[in-house]
Design a protein around this motif. Structure first.
Motif, PDB file in Angstrom:
ATOM      1  N   ALA A  18     -12.036  25.403 -25.191  1.00 28.76           N
ATOM      2  CA  ALA A  18     -12.119  23.537 -25.132  1.00 28.76           C
ATOM      3  C   ALA A  18     -13.642  23.277 -26.149  1.00 28.76           C
ATOM      4  N   GLN A  19     -13.010  22.020 -26.364  1.00 26.22           N
ATOM      5  CA  GLN A  19     -14.022  20.948 -27.448  1.00 26.22           C
ATOM      6  C   GLN A  19     -15.297  20.964 -26.257  1.00 26.22           C
ATOM      7  N   VAL A  20     -16.034  21.444 -27.070  1.00 26.36           N
ATOM      8  CA  VAL A  20     -17.082  20.800 -26.295  1.00 26.36           C
ATOM      9  C   VAL A  20     -17.263  19.209 -25.813  1.00 26.36           C
ATOM     10  N   ASP A  21     -17.411  18.178 -26.062  1.00 27.85           N
ATOM     11  CA  ASP A  21     -16.623  16.888 -26.353  1.00 27.85           C
ATOM     12  C   ASP A  21     -15.854  16.649 -24.640  1.00 27.85           C
ATOM     13  N   ALA A  22     -14.890  17.548 -24.280  1.00 27.24           N
ATOM     14  CA  ALA A  22     -13.615  17.844 -23.667  1.00 27.24           C
ATOM     15  C   ALA A  22     -14.078  18.953 -22.120  1.00 27.24           C
ATOM     16  N   MET A  23     -15.212  19.840 -22.438  1.00 25.87           N
ATOM     17  CA  MET A  23     -15.267  20.540 -21.478  1.00 25.87           C
ATOM     18  C   MET A  23     -15.011  19.692 -20.233  1.00 25.87           C
ATOM     19  N   PRO A  24     -16.518  18.134 -20.185  1.00 27.74           N
ATOM     20  CA  PRO A  24     -16.645  17.842 -18.293  1.00 27.74           C
ATOM     21  C   PRO A  24     -15.008  17.527 -18.178  1.00 27.74           C
TER      22      PRO A  24
END
Length: 143
Positions: free
Chosen positions: A109-115
């Motif tokens: 997961a790209q950090v921005d997409a983790m949520p």
């Protein structure tokens, strides 16, 4: 209205590849040889449409570790409108009907997409790593 479907034709696959090219190669400057990694033929692909226009895509494939969800991409002008959410829901729905319970599902997961992925039960594991020059975490869940 967002419509997400499993890719079934060469034209749909071409549209999915174009979305990936715009998002990963043009926007995020991922090298083409990393983006088009040779696993497309063994993957199940999805395409998202708004008003008949392709706006997002994803894929998954079976590996020796489990099922890897990959290549979630939404065109910049359509982010924040639920396209990514629908892609995750559709992929998970397909996986749940075809894969054995107890199978490990995982993604980088790209950090921005983790949520987004966390909403569907994926949990971060391990340390951050770089992939194609972008910060990622391994996220896992068991089906």
């Amino acid at each position: 209205m967002i419509r997400v479907k499993k890719v079934e034709t060469d034209q749909e696959l071409k549209e999915a590849f174009k979305v990936r090219e715009v998002v990963f190669i043009d926007e995020q400057e991922c090298p083409p040889e990393e983006e088009f990694d040779g696993f497309d033929d063994e993957s199940i692909h999805f395409i998202a449409y708004i008003s008949g226009e392709p706006v997002g895509t994803s894929r998954y494939r079976t590996t020796d570790k489990g099922v890897k969800l990959e290549r979630f991409a939404v065109l910049k002008e359509h982010r924040g409108n639920g396209v990514g959410k629908r892609l995750v829901q559709t992929a998970l729905g397909q996986i749940e009907t075809t894969i054995e319970p107890g199978t490990l599902l995982y993604l980088h997961a790209q950090v921005d997409a983790m949520p987004l992925y966390a909403r569907y039960g994926f949990q971060k594991e391990g340390e951050m790593f770089m992939e194609a020059g972008i910060k990622h975490f391994l996220m896992k869940k068991t089906l």
